[in-house]
Design a protein around this motif. Structure first.
Motif, PDB file in Angstrom:
ATOM      1  N   ASP A 113       0.821  -1.214   0.000  1.00 57.47           N
ATOM      2  CA  ASP A 113       0.000   0.000   0.000  1.00 57.47           C
ATOM      3  C   ASP A 113       0.853   1.261   0.000  1.00 57.47           C
ATOM      4  O   ASP A 113       0.333   2.361  -0.182  1.00 57.47           O
ATOM      5  N   GLY A 114       2.130   1.121   0.244  1.00 54.40           N
ATOM      6  CA  GLY A 114       3.040   2.253   0.267  1.00 54.40           C
ATOM      7  C   GLY A 114       4.461   1.756   0.442  1.00 54.40           C
ATOM      8  O   GLY A 114       4.685   0.585   0.758  1.00 54.40           O
ATOM      9  N   VAL A 115       5.420   2.653   0.238  1.00 57.71           N
ATOM     10  CA  VAL A 115       6.830   2.275   0.286  1.00 57.71           C
ATOM     11  C   VAL A 115       7.623   3.262   1.128  1.00 57.71           C
ATOM     12  O   VAL A 115       7.479   4.489   0.982  1.00 57.71           O
ATOM     13  N   LEU A 116       8.465   2.720   2.008  1.00 57.78           N
ATOM     14  CA  LEU A 116       9.428   3.503   2.774  1.00 57.78           C
ATOM     15  C   LEU A 116      10.824   3.101   2.313  1.00 57.78           C
ATOM     16  O   LEU A 116      11.153   1.909   2.281  1.00 57.78           O
ATOM     17  N   LEU A 137       5.004   7.332  -1.011  1.00 54.31           N
ATOM     18  CA  LEU A 137       6.419   7.002  -1.055  1.00 54.31           C
ATOM     19  C   LEU A 137       7.169   8.021  -0.200  1.00 54.31           C
ATOM     20  O   LEU A 137       7.065   9.227  -0.436  1.00 54.31           O
ATOM     21  N   VAL A 138       7.898   7.535   0.804  1.00 53.86           N
ATOM     22  CA  VAL A 138       8.662   8.417   1.690  1.00 53.86           C
ATOM     23  C   VAL A 138      10.049   7.817   1.873  1.00 53.86           C
ATOM     24  O   VAL A 138      10.189   6.607   2.083  1.00 53.86           O
ATOM     25  N   ALA A 139      11.069   8.663   1.807  1.00 52.71           N
ATOM     26  CA  ALA A 139      12.448   8.204   1.924  1.00 52.71           C
ATOM     27  C   ALA A 139      13.122   8.797   3.145  1.00 52.71           C
ATOM     28  O   ALA A 139      12.762   9.886   3.611  1.00 52.71           O
ATOM     29  N   ALA A 302       4.105  10.569   7.659  1.00 52.57           N
ATOM     30  CA  ALA A 302       3.982  11.134   6.314  1.00 52.57           C
ATOM     31  C   ALA A 302       3.408  10.111   5.337  1.00 52.57           C
ATOM     32  O   ALA A 302       2.579  10.444   4.483  1.00 52.57           O
ATOM     33  N   LEU A 303       3.830   8.863   5.472  1.00 53.76           N
ATOM     34  CA  LEU A 303       3.321   7.818   4.578  1.00 53.76           C
ATOM     35  C   LEU A 303       1.831   7.605   4.782  1.00 53.76           C
ATOM     36  O   LEU A 303       1.058   7.534   3.806  1.00 53.76           O
ATOM     37  N   PHE A 304       1.397   7.498   6.027  1.00 49.63           N
ATOM     38  CA  PHE A 304      -0.032   7.294   6.295  1.00 49.63           C
ATOM     39  C   PHE A 304      -0.865   8.474   5.784  1.00 49.63           C
ATOM     40  O   PHE A 304      -1.972   8.294   5.274  1.00 49.63           O
ATOM     41  N   ALA A 305      -0.336   9.692   5.931  1.00 50.55           N
ATOM     42  CA  ALA A 305      -1.047  10.864   5.420  1.00 50.55           C
ATOM     43  C   ALA A 305      -1.207  10.770   3.909  1.00 50.55           C
ATOM     44  O   ALA A 305      -2.288  11.026   3.362  1.00 50.55           O
ATOM     45  N   GLU A 310      -3.793  12.855   1.783  1.00 52.29           N
ATOM     46  CA  GLU A 310      -3.399  14.167   2.286  1.00 52.29           C
ATOM     47  C   GLU A 310      -2.002  14.529   1.808  1.00 52.29           C
ATOM     48  O   GLU A 310      -1.253  13.687   1.320  1.00 52.29           O
ATOM     49  N   GLU A 311      -1.662  15.801   1.970  1.00 52.03           N
ATOM     50  CA  GLU A 311      -0.322  16.255   1.640  1.00 52.03           C
ATOM     51  C   GLU A 311       0.595  16.036   2.845  1.00 52.03           C
ATOM     52  O   GLU A 311       0.185  16.195   3.988  1.00 52.03           O
ATOM     53  N   ALA A 312       1.808  15.658   2.572  1.00 56.29           N
ATOM     54  CA  ALA A 312       2.808  15.502   3.631  1.00 56.29           C
ATOM     55  C   ALA A 312       4.171  15.795   3.027  1.00 56.29           C
ATOM     56  O   ALA A 312       4.613  15.095   2.112  1.00 56.29           O
TER      57      ALA A 312
END
Length: 327
Positions: A113-116, A137-139, A302-305, A310-312
């Motif tokens: 559902d998302g990537v870190l 996607l958050v790094a 940030a990923l959950f937002a 939402e914006e993060a």
């Protein structure tokens, strides 16, 4: 057996309040009696959510580095705790970026559902390209001007500056930087040291390329030390070291001990990260602290937002000089 519709059974086993307490208890008892478990895969196909977050470690700059690296394990522990506490499972991947679409394959797999990303490595452009079309996607890494992807990380340039400033205050004039300045995080740390030296009227640091992979790190550092001793005619040609990581710093201290070079009396050493090991080594490592726990928490938030639409944006954490025994 329950005398209700499949939908009611589904809602009851999911604990939905739409089904009254007595009916829920009766259905759950029947499920327990017959060993029935809801098919999570089918549920996820229906909701178009996998309940899985991908944690990816890209190793474009140092392919020999391992997941067992203490920095990766520390960050991974904090990320996994935060994700599982919020009901998500984790899919961990160590990726050697051997093709331009390595990240596309991860985000388009339908498995997450998302990537870190733990680090940007030398893959900044690839991450930017994918982030333009894939939002969750958050790094962990740097935040550059006009950056598209969200990143959480320390002000690496300021961290390097604090390290350089500390050595200059100790009277160091010929400072070496141990690390591979290819990745943007490490480059910024190097540049911070250079700024502190420039303010003191000194030439920039001597760059000593050192990989993060543990199987070659000690050999590389030993070769650097041998060359510096030879260059100095039997004494060290430098009087201070800033290491790109705590692991490099700890390895450097051990190599210097093997060469009978005292730390910090002859050669002070400063690391970067403030891993738990830095406070447990002998001597204890003076280092630049990254708040890894706070960083992991910010990444997950940030990923959950972003998953929620939402914006993060990016988050930059302040570094801190931790004074111990090596400087």
């Amino acid at each position: 057996m329950a005398g209700v519709s499949p939908g009611t059974v589904s809602r009851a086993l999911a604990g939905k309040s739409l089904v009254n307490v007595e009916t829920r208890a009766r259905i759950q008892a029947l499920a327990d009696q017959h060993g029935f478990r809801p098919n999570q895969m089918a549920s996820r196909l229906r909701t178009r959510r996998t309940g899985v977050i991908g944690i990816v470690v890209p190793l474009g700059h140092d392919r020999r580095q391992h997941l067992s690296d203490p920095f990766f394990m520390t960050m991974l522990g904090h990320l996994a705790d935060a994700l599982t506490e919020n009901g998500y499972d984790v899919m961990l991947s160590r990726v050697i970026p051997d093709a331009p679409d390595w990240l596309d394959r991860v985000v388009d797999s339908g498995m997450v559902d998302g990537v870190l990303l733990i680090g940007q490595s030398n893959q900044y452009d690839a991450i930017e390209r994918v982030a333009r079309r894939y939002r969750p996607l958050v790094a962990w890494g740097v935040n550059l001007p006009d950056q598209v992807h969200a990143a959480v990380g320390t002000d690496n340039a300021q961290g390097g500056y604090l390290a350089g400033q500390r050595l200059v205050e100790r009277g160091c004039r010929r400072i070496a930087f141990l690390g591979d300045i290819g990745p943007p995080e490490i480059r910024q740390r190097h540049d911070g040291v250079a700024r502190a030296m420039a303010e003191a009227g000194l030439e920039g640091p001597i760059q000593l390329s050192t990989h993060l992979a543990s199987d070659v790190m000690a050999q590389e550092i030993a070769a650097h030390i041998d060359a510096l001793v030879e260059q100095g005619g039997g004494t060290m040609a430098i009087d201070g070291i800033v290491a790109a990581s705590d692991m490099i710093a700890m390895t450097a201290v051990r190599v210097l001990a093997d060469h009978a070079i005292a730390v910090p009396e002859t050669l002070p050493v400063i690391g970067y990260d403030d891993l738990p090991l830095a406070a447990q080594s002998v001597p204890r490592i003076t280092t630049i602290r990254q708040d890894i726990a706070a960083g992991a928490k910010a990444m997950v938030a940030a990923l959950f937002a972003r998953i929620g639409g939402e914006e993060a944006g990016s988050v930059t954490l302040a570094p801190e000089l931790i004074l111990r025994e090596t400087a």
